[in-house]
Design an enzyme around this catalytic site. Structure first.
Site, short mmCIF file in Angstrom:
data_model
loop_
_atom_site.label_atom_id
_atom_site.label_comp_id
_atom_site.label_asym_id
_atom_site.label_seq_id
_atom_site.Cartn_x
_atom_site.Cartn_y
_atom_site.Cartn_z
N ARG A 53 88.31 94.88 18.05
CA ARG A 53 87.61 96.28 17.88
C ARG A 53 87.62 96.38 16.41
O ARG A 53 88.27 95.66 15.63
CB ARG A 53 88.39 97.23 18.61
CG ARG A 53 90.05 96.91 18.46
CD ARG A 53 90.67 97.95 18.63
NE ARG A 53 90.71 98.96 17.45
CZ ARG A 53 91.24 98.69 16.47
NH1 ARG A 53 91.98 97.65 16.12
NH2 ARG A 53 90.82 99.55 15.34
N GLY A 54 87.14 97.49 15.89
CA GLY A 54 87.28 97.89 14.36
C GLY A 54 85.71 97.51 14.09
O GLY A 54 85.16 96.27 14.39
N ALA A 55 84.83 98.34 13.26
CA ALA A 55 83.61 98.04 12.83
C ALA A 55 83.32 96.38 12.30
O ALA A 55 82.46 95.96 12.73
CB ALA A 55 83.18 99.37 11.94
N ARG A 90 78.55 98.05 22.13
CA ARG A 90 79.15 99.39 21.46
C ARG A 90 78.06 100.06 20.52
O ARG A 90 77.30 99.64 19.62
CB ARG A 90 80.32 99.28 21.00
CG ARG A 90 81.59 98.65 21.64
CD ARG A 90 82.81 98.71 21.20
NE ARG A 90 83.47 100.15 21.13
CZ ARG A 90 84.54 100.23 20.19
NH1 ARG A 90 85.44 99.44 19.68
NH2 ARG A 90 85.05 101.69 20.35
N GLN A 203 95.57 103.47 18.93
CA GLN A 203 95.29 102.35 17.87
C GLN A 203 96.57 102.39 16.58
O GLN A 203 96.49 101.44 15.93
CB GLN A 203 93.88 102.40 17.23
CG GLN A 203 92.89 101.93 18.04
CD GLN A 203 91.96 102.98 18.95
OE1 GLN A 203 92.77 103.90 19.37
NE2 GLN A 203 90.88 102.69 19.30
N ASP A 243 83.36 103.89 11.09
CA ASP A 243 82.27 103.02 11.90
C ASP A 243 81.07 103.19 11.44
O ASP A 243 80.34 102.30 11.67
CB ASP A 243 82.52 103.58 13.28
CG ASP A 243 84.04 103.06 13.79
OD1 ASP A 243 84.88 104.01 13.63
OD2 ASP A 243 84.01 101.84 14.40
N ASN A 253 83.76 108.39 12.28
CA ASN A 253 85.29 107.48 12.67
C ASN A 253 85.88 107.82 13.93
O ASN A 253 85.43 108.97 14.55
CB ASN A 253 86.26 107.60 11.32
CG ASN A 253 87.27 106.38 11.42
OD1 ASN A 253 87.02 105.33 11.54
ND2 ASN A 253 88.32 107.00 11.10
N LYS A 254 86.86 107.13 14.16
CA LYS A 254 87.66 107.39 15.48
C LYS A 254 87.81 108.97 15.87
O LYS A 254 88.21 109.71 14.65
CB LYS A 254 88.93 106.64 15.35
CG LYS A 254 89.95 106.86 16.56
CD LYS A 254 89.22 106.59 17.77
CE LYS A 254 88.63 105.04 17.76
NZ LYS A 254 87.46 105.02 19.25
O1 MRU Z 1 87.40 102.08 18.85
P1 MRU Z 1 87.87 101.27 17.64
O2 MRU Z 1 89.19 100.80 17.66
O3 MRU Z 1 86.91 99.91 17.38
O4 MRU Z 1 87.59 102.12 16.32
C1 MRU Z 1 88.03 101.77 15.10
C2 MRU Z 1 87.96 102.76 14.14
O5 MRU Z 1 87.42 104.02 14.19
C3 MRU Z 1 88.04 102.45 12.58
O6 MRU Z 1 88.60 103.40 11.77
C4 MRU Z 1 86.81 102.04 11.95
O7 MRU Z 1 86.20 100.86 12.86
C5 MRU Z 1 87.17 101.10 10.67
S1 MRU Z 1 87.93 99.55 10.96
C6 MRU Z 1 88.18 98.94 9.32
#
Ligand code: MRU
Length: 367
Positions: A53-55, A90, A203, A243, A253-254
């Site tokens: 996970r994470g962009a 996603r 997270q 993201d 973002n999240k």
């Molecule tokens: O749903 P996730 O855990 O993939 O979401 C991740 C985030 O929102 C992060 O802040 C974002 O991807 C940046 S990761 C360097």
């Protein structure tokens, strides 16, 4: 970064077995497990079900997924299928489509016989580039932290707040929001990080695991605590990941990031976003209106995973039977609430002009 003294990336190609391996994040922070990804379906599942996970890491995983498919079948149809299957996993993080488009654009003109090798090299390049981008975000973010430290009495920690996990396991290495933290800590600047738990998937626990492994002092807080801490002067700076950031600097973002930005603005706390350039969507202006927000399963809200007292990973239900859960996974912070964007090329204003000044070639390429 290191796990128990051993350096790791979050994803890598294992030469000995000839397969892609990942740190399987379903089990963190409780257990450290490695998983193999082989078939296209496995890559898609790993992204959709958040084994990774994470962009930035989603993008790198998709690139390796295309490379795996090209090694089995390098036809145009297989290339399009890999793009479609992985691209549907996603919807919000633009790094996914960025990596898939880059792979397809590079591979399509090649003869089929050359595609597997080229795909492998390009996937490796995308992963290596991510590491360097994040290292440079840390170099620039470190300077912002250094400036805050210089205004404080000697020895008093710079107090940062972060949301979600924009750490090294959300990227290939270093992390985005955490890269300045690691580099400041390594430079001897005293830090204390407030880590938002980040419901529903917590997270923040991943961020705590990371920061703890690296020796960075931190405290895990509820998502609702940040505003209170800011009112009492206990936060010097917020740094989050993103993201997808639009060409005018709106930050997706999240879920919950927007509320932190509002609280930061009300309390005069600088709100920075660590932004690798592959996370910029140059085709989009208005983040609220135009970015698709992932709607995730309600079970992520009604149930929580953790370690039971006494041991063993388990899931508990926190709501009465039959309660429905709503789970929008991301939100958009309008550019007016963002103090600055920390990119690999430097820090800029969250505005069309700010981004265009740093990424002239991209800003003008898409009109
Ligand atoms: O749903 P996730 O855990 O993939 O979401 C991740 C985030 O929102 C992060 O802040 C974002 O991807 C940046 S990761 C360097």
């Amino acid at each position: 970064m290191k796990v128990n003294g051993t350096p790791y990336r979050s994803i890598w190609f294992d030469d000995a077995s000839g397969v892609v391996q990942i740190i399987d994040q379903r089990w963190l922070p409780y257990e450290f497990r490695i998983a193999d990804l082989v078939t296209l379906e496995e890559f898609a599942t790993a992204i959709r079900d958040m084994w990774v996970r994470g962009a930035p890491l989603i993008g790198a995983t998709a690139a390796w997924g295309v490379a795996g498919e090209m090694a089995r079948d390098a036809s145009d149809a297989a290339l399009d299928k890999a793009h479609a299957v992985l691209g549907a996993t996603r919807p919000t993080a633009i790094n996914l489509l960025w990596a898939l488009d880059r792979m397809r654009a590079a591979l399509r003109p090649l003869p089929e016989a050359d595609r597997a090798g080229a795909a492998h090299r390009l996937a490796r390049e995308i992963a290596d580039e991510d590491v360097e981008i994040n290292r440079m975000i840390g170099v620039h973010g470190l300077e912002l932290i250094r400036q805050i430290a210089a205004r404080k009495p000697a020895g008093e920690p710079v107090r940062l707040l972060t949301h979600c996990n924009a750490g090294w396991i959300a990227t290939v290495d270093w992390g985005t929001a955490t890269s300045p933290m690691y580099q400041a800590h390594d430079a001897g600047i005293p830090l204390h990080v407030w880590v938002d738990e980040t419901r529903p998937r917590n997270q923040g626990a991943l961020t705590s695991w990371e920061l703890g492994s690296h020796g960075v002092p931190h405290t895990y807080i509820t998502d609702n605590a940040g505003g209170h801490l800011m009112q009492h002067g206990l936060v010097d700076m917020v740094i989050t990941g993103t993201d997808r950031t639009t060409r005018r600097g709106d930050v997706c973002n999240k879920i919950g990031t927007y509320l932190k930005a509002l609280a930061a603005r009300d309390n005069g706390v600088p709100f920075y976003v660590a932004l690798p350039s592959p996370t910029i969507d140059w085709t989009v202006d208005d983040g609220v209106a135009e970015i698709p927000i992932e709607d995730r399963p309600e079970r992520e809200v009604t149930h929580v995973q953790g370690t039971a007292v006494g041991g063993g990973i388990g899931v508990v239900q926190v709501t009465p039977e039959g309660t429905s859960g709503g789970n929008p996974a991301f939100d958009v912070t309008p550019n007016r609430l963002v103090t600055g964007l920390i990119t690999e090329r430097g820090v800029c204003e969250a505005s069309p002009e700010g981004l265009a000044a740093l990424f002239h070639e991209r800003a003008f390429a898409s009109g």
